[in-house]
Design an enzyme around this catalytic site. Structure first.
Site, short mmCIF file in Angstrom:
data_model
loop_
_atom_site.label_atom_id
_atom_site.label_comp_id
_atom_site.label_asym_id
_atom_site.label_seq_id
_atom_site.Cartn_x
_atom_site.Cartn_y
_atom_site.Cartn_z
N GLY A 1 1.93 5.30 -5.43
CA GLY A 1 1.98 3.94 -5.98
C GLY A 1 0.59 3.43 -6.32
O GLY A 1 0.31 2.24 -6.21
N VAL B 1 8.61 8.75 -5.59
CA VAL B 1 8.49 9.12 -4.18
C VAL B 1 9.84 9.22 -3.46
O VAL B 1 9.93 9.78 -2.38
CB VAL B 1 7.55 8.17 -3.39
CG1 VAL B 1 6.12 8.29 -3.85
CG2 VAL B 1 8.06 6.74 -3.42
N ASN C 1 1.53 4.40 -0.02
CA ASN C 1 1.46 2.99 -0.41
C ASN C 1 2.66 2.56 -1.26
O ASN C 1 3.03 1.38 -1.23
CB ASN C 1 0.15 2.76 -1.19
CG ASN C 1 0.18 1.47 -1.96
OD1 ASN C 1 -0.03 0.38 -1.41
ND2 ASN C 1 0.48 1.55 -3.27
N TYR D 1 14.22 -4.16 3.99
CA TYR D 1 12.80 -3.85 3.77
C TYR D 1 12.07 -3.82 5.11
O TYR D 1 11.31 -2.88 5.41
CB TYR D 1 12.21 -4.91 2.85
CG TYR D 1 10.72 -4.85 2.61
CD1 TYR D 1 10.17 -3.92 1.73
CD2 TYR D 1 9.86 -5.75 3.24
CE1 TYR D 1 8.80 -3.89 1.49
CE2 TYR D 1 8.49 -5.73 3.01
CZ TYR D 1 7.97 -4.79 2.14
OH TYR D 1 6.61 -4.76 1.90
N ALA E 1 13.32 -3.32 8.03
CA ALA E 1 13.78 -2.16 8.82
C ALA E 1 13.08 -0.89 8.36
O ALA E 1 12.66 -0.06 9.18
CB ALA E 1 15.30 -2.01 8.68
N ALA E 2 12.93 -0.74 7.05
CA ALA E 2 12.25 0.45 6.52
C ALA E 2 10.79 0.46 6.98
O ALA E 2 10.26 1.49 7.41
CB ALA E 2 12.32 0.47 5.00
N ILE F 1 -0.19 -10.39 -0.13
CA ILE F 1 -1.34 -9.92 -0.92
C ILE F 1 -1.02 -10.17 -2.39
O ILE F 1 0.10 -9.86 -2.84
CB ILE F 1 -1.58 -8.40 -0.70
CG1 ILE F 1 -1.68 -8.05 0.81
CG2 ILE F 1 -2.81 -7.93 -1.47
CD1 ILE F 1 -2.87 -8.59 1.54
N GLU G 1 -2.39 3.22 15.49
CA GLU G 1 -2.54 1.76 15.48
C GLU G 1 -1.81 1.13 14.28
O GLU G 1 -1.62 1.77 13.24
CB GLU G 1 -4.02 1.38 15.37
CG GLU G 1 -4.88 1.85 16.52
CD GLU G 1 -4.59 1.12 17.83
OE1 GLU G 1 -3.82 0.14 17.83
OE2 GLU G 1 -5.13 1.55 18.86
#
Ligand code: NAD
Length: 250
Positions: free
Chosen positions: A19, A65, A87, A152, A154-155, A185, A238
């Site tokens: 992406g 993807v 991404n 979204y 959950a994914a 963003i 992290e």
């Protein structure tokens, strides 16, 4: 500042950015290239990807993807990679009762299954090399949940649990795996949501941050570049919020 190519932090590293044609992914591709990496931009939008690739001396490849066979073929052909940035992602604003199994499958395929496929393709070579940087772009929605974005979220929650598991399996092999959880963003994806939700949604988004504004793609890219660098070798498993603090405490 005049930076000599061989002293750049990512000199000699090969990076695969999904992406990477637009939005956050484009900023990541630009930043990794500026830091010396040889970048492959993989995107559905090949025309925009090619234009950016020319500008930053990268490569571009057309990739969906969510097509798992295509992911493994493209990555086998273009790899091996030292840095993988997952991404590519899509959101769909709808309350859960208004979503269908078809919506779930599409969102899970693009946001989560894609990460399994790229990681599966990239990891063996990283393990042999004894070095790898896996950086997955999830969302604060994956930690906090999302009103109007349950599937979204959950994914993205799945991306977080998956990344931590990969970090656990590969910690002693020179491979780190981390998640970046962006907040709002300013990208084409977000502008699409704002077109539907207007000023009310914009205010809700900025109010949800502690700093009271939208973030920039470059702020996410700077965090990716740090996690990709040798200096970040002791950071793994992290979830790093680049979200103006909206995930603090999560
Ligand atoms: N913008 C935000 O506020 C925000 C917040 C949290 C998380 N994120 C996440 O950050 C990532 C990037 O978001 P963005 O805002 O830059 O999105 P964007 O829509 O602006 O750009 C996404 C890019 O991914 C590509 N893409 C979409 N589906 C693809 C597919 N199936 N295969 C290959 N490429 C595909 C698009 O062509 C585009 O170039 C996504 O994973 C998104 O979920 C964004």
């Amino acid at each position: 500042m005049n930076r000599v190519a061989s002293t750049l932090p990512l000199a000699g590293r090969k990076a695969f950015v999904t992406g990477g044609a637009k939005g956050i992914g484009a900023a990541i591709a630009r930043r990794l290239a500026a830091d010396g990496a040889q970048v492959t931009i993989a995107d559905l939008d090949i025309a925009t990807a090619q234009t950016l690739a020319q500008e930053i001396a990268a490569s571009a490849v057309r990739l969906d993807v969510s097509d798992l066979a295509q992911v493994s073929a493209v990555m086998a052909q273009q790899g091996p990679f030292d840095i993988l940035v997952n991404n590519a992602g899509v959101d769909q604003h709808a309350f859960f009762t208004r979503t269908s199994p078809e919506d779930w499958r599409r969102l899970i395929a693009i946001n989560l299954e894609s990460v399994f496929a790229t990681t599966h393709a990239a990891l063996p070579a990283m393990q042999s090399a004894g070095f790898g940087r896996l950086i997955n772009i999830a969302s604060e929605a994956g930690r906090l949940g999302s009103r109007g974005g349950a599937v979204y979220a959950a994914a993205k929650g799945g991306v977080i649990a998956f990344t931590r598991s990969i970090a656990r399996e590969n910690g002693t092999k020179g491979i780190t795996a981390n998640v970046i959880a962006p907040g709002p963003i300013d990208t084409p994806l977000l502008r699409q949501a704002l077109d539907q939700g207007g000023d009310k949604l914009l205010h809700a988004m900025t109010d949800a941050t502690l700093v009271g504004r939208l973030g920039t793609p470059e702020e996410v890219a700077a965090t990716v570049a740090f996690l990709a660098s040798a200096e970040a070798g002791f950071i793994t498993g992290e979830v790093i919020g680049v979200s103006g603090g909206m995930g603090c405490g999560a």
